[in-house]
Design an enzyme around this catalytic site. Structure first.
Site, short mmCIF file in Angstrom:
data_model
loop_
_atom_site.label_atom_id
_atom_site.label_comp_id
_atom_site.label_asym_id
_atom_site.label_seq_id
_atom_site.Cartn_x
_atom_site.Cartn_y
_atom_site.Cartn_z
N HIS A 145 0.87 -0.91 0.17
CA HIS A 145 -0.09 -0.30 -0.23
C HIS A 145 0.71 1.55 0.01
O HIS A 145 0.19 2.02 -0.09
CB HIS A 145 -1.14 -0.31 1.09
CG HIS A 145 -2.28 0.70 0.80
ND1 HIS A 145 -2.10 2.08 0.02
CD2 HIS A 145 -3.78 0.48 1.23
CE1 HIS A 145 -3.87 2.23 -0.32
NE2 HIS A 145 -4.57 0.98 0.74
N ASP B 263 -2.20 2.36 -4.56
CA ASP B 263 -3.31 2.09 -4.23
C ASP B 263 -4.53 0.87 -4.43
O ASP B 263 -3.78 0.62 -5.47
CB ASP B 263 -4.05 3.60 -4.81
CG ASP B 263 -2.68 4.67 -4.39
OD1 ASP B 263 -2.05 4.59 -3.42
OD2 ASP B 263 -2.95 5.77 -5.34
#
Length: 434
Positions: free
Chosen positions: A406, A410
Site C-alpha cells: 500500500h 493504491d
C-alpha cells in the site's frame, strides 16, 4: 601426519556466509577425496560440499543451523604425509550440482579453531554429530548396519536434516535407497519398539525440530515482508468458461507441444495488462526510498518443493507465447523440485504468481515476495450456476487474488488492474489479438 584445513569457498556471488543444513560425516570418520561431507545453504541455493582430500575428520565448524563465513574453516582433515598445496575454489556453484574440487588451504600450525573439538592420538573420544545430538526416534536398524553408507537423494537428506532425523535409523521400504515415503513412515510409525501398525496408539512424543535451512529462509523472508510491507488484498471473480473451452481445444490438438494449464493464459493476460499499470511490475528499495518500475516482466513462480517454497523466475515472460510459457513453467518447476535450479533462476523476479493448484480454495491473501510490490494468486476453478442475462447457465468460475504494497499501490489501481485482466480472461480471443 599433517592437518588439512578445508575452507568454505565462495559458493555464490555476493554471499558472505552459508548455513550448515546437513553434515554427512562426524569427527573421527574416515573420508575419501570427492566424498560428500556437508550441505551448505545460501540465500539462493543449497550446495553439496565434497572433501578435497582423503583422511580423518578431526574438526567440524559447528552444528546444523550454524552460519559459516566464506573463507573460514569448514572442517579440518588429518592426512598422511605433508599437506598439499591449496587448490583454487570454484567461485560459483549451482544448486544441488556437485562442486568439483572445492577450495582447500595448506595445513598450518595455528591453534585449533573454536570448533566442536578435535581428535588426535590420545585425545578424548569424538563429540557426537549434530544429527546424533538432536532428539530422534530410537534406532530401527540392527547396530551392525548403522555404519553402512546411506543412499538418499540430496532432497531427502535436506528434509531429514530439517526434521532432525538420522538417516542411518530409517529402513527403506524398497531396495537400498531411502525415499521421502520412508521418512513419512518413520515419522508416522517410529517408536521405541520400532515400526508399529497404524491401528495402534497414535500418540507420539513431542519432537522439537530446529528451524534451519530453507524453512528458516522462508520464515525470515516472510516475517520481514509482513513486518515491513503494509499489505492489502483485493479479490474478484472471473468467468473462465470460454477460456477453459479454448484450453481444451488447444490441448486436444497440441501434438508434441506441452499440455496447457490455466497458468500460461494468466501470465499472458498479466503481461498484456502491466504496461498500463507500471506501478505493479516494480521493486521497492526501502533503504534508498526508490521504486523501480521494470519494463520487462520477470515473473516469479512460487513452487512447492520438499525443502519448502521456492520461487524460480520466468525471464522476459512478456516475449513468450502460451506454449513457450508452458514449457518454461514445467522446466523451472522440475528444476526447483529436484534441486537443480541455478541461483540466477531463483532471483530477480519483478512480480510473482502463487497458486495452490487443485487445492485452490475460495480466496487467498498471499504474502508479497519482497522487494516486489505485488503478488497474484489464482484460486481453484469451480463450476456452479450463474445468471447470464435472464437465463441461468452453468459456468466455470475462478477467484483471482492480488496482494499489494500500500506504500506504492493504491486500492483503485489494484482493482482496475484485476478488472483489466478479467476482461482478457473472460474474452480469451483478446489474449491473441494485436
Amino acid at each position: 601426519m599433517a592437518r588439512f584445513t578445508f575452507r568454505l569457498p565462495d559458493i555464490g556471488e555476493g554471499i558472505a556466509e552459508a548455513e550448515i543444513v546437513a553434515w554427512h560425516v562426524k569427527i573421527g570418520d574416515r573420508v575419501e577425496e570427492d566424498q560428500q561431507v556437508a550441505d551448505m545453504m545460501t540465500d539462493k541455493a543449497t550446495v553439496e560440499m565434497e572433501s578435497p582430500v582423503s583422511g580423518v575428520v578431526v574438526e567440524l565448524a559447528g552444528e546444523v543451523g550454524d552460519q559459516v563465513p566464506i573463507g573460514s574453516a569448514l572442517m579440518v582433515i588429518e592426512v598422511e604425509g605433508e599437506a598439499e598445496a591449496p587448490v583454487e575454489a570454484e567461485t560459483a556453484v549451482e544448486e544441488q550440482v556437485e562442486a568439483e574440487n572445492p577450495g582447500v588451504e595448506e595445513a598450518t600450525e595455528e591453534k585449533p579453531l573454536p570448533f566442536r573439538g578435535g581428535v588426535g592420538v590420545g585425545d578424548s573420544p569424538p563429540a557426537p554429530s549434530p544429527v546424533e545430538a538432536m532428539p530422534h526416534t530410537p534406532p530401527l536398524l540392527p547396530e551392525g548396519e548403522r555404519e553402512l553408507k546411506v543412499l538418499a537423494s540430496p532432497a531427502v537428506r535436506a528434509r531429514a536434516a530439517d526434521l532432525g532425523i538420522d538417516l542411518a535409523q530409517v529402513k527403506p521400504a524398497e531396495g537400498d535407497r531411502l525415499r521421502h515415503a520412508d521418512l513419512d513412515a518413520f515419522l508416522r510409525y517410529g517408536s521405541a519398539q520400532g515400526y508399529h501398525a497404524p491401528h495402534a496408539s497414535r500418540a507420539r512424543e513431542d519432537q522439537p525440530v530446529k528451524v534451519i535451512g530453507m524453512r528458516r529462509r522462508i520464515a525470515e523472508n516472510m516475517a520481514a515482508s509482513k513486518r515491513a510491507i503494509p499489505h492489502f488484498t483485493y479479490v474478484d471473480e472471473i468467468d473462465v468458461t470460454a477460456l477453459e473451452a479454448m484450453r481444451g481445444d488447444l490441448n486436444a490438438n497440441r501434438g508434441q507441444r506441452p499440455k496447457l494449464t490455466m497458468l500460461p493464459f494468466l501470465i499472458v493476460a498479466l503481461c498484456r495488462t502491466l504496461p498500463d499499470f507500471p506501478m505493479l511490475n516494480a521493486r521497492y528499495d526501502d533503504e534508498a526510498g526508490v521504486v523501480t518500475r521494470h519494463g520487462r516482466v520477470h515473473l516469479g513462480m512460487a513452487t512447492q518443493t520438499d525443502a519448502g517454497l521456492m520461487v524460480p523466475v520466468i525471464r522476459d515472460a512478456q516475449d513468450r507465447n502460451v506454449w513457450q510459457l508452458a514449457s518454461e513453467i514445467t522446466r523451472l518447476a522440475d528444476a526447483a523440485r529436484t534441486g537443480k535450479a541455478k541461483s540466477e533462476e531463483l532471483s530477480g523476479s519483478t512480480l510473482t504468481v502463487t497458486s495452490l493448484g487443485p487445492l485452490g480454495g475460495i480466496a487467498t491473501t498471499p504474502v508479497i515476495n519482497r522487494p516486489e510490490v505485488a503478488i497474484i494468486g489464482p484460486n481453484k476453478i469451480v463450476e456452479r450456476p450463474m445468471f447470464h442475462g435472464d437465463e441461468i447457465v452453468r459456468a466455470k468460475l475462478m477467484n483471482l487474488s492480488i496482494s499489494c504494497d500500500h506504500r506504492v499501490v493504491d486500492g483503485w489501481d489494484a482493482a482496475s488492474f484485476v478488472q483489466a485482466v478479467k476482461k482478457l480472461l473472460e474474452t480469451p480471443a483478446l489474449l491473441f489479438a494485436d
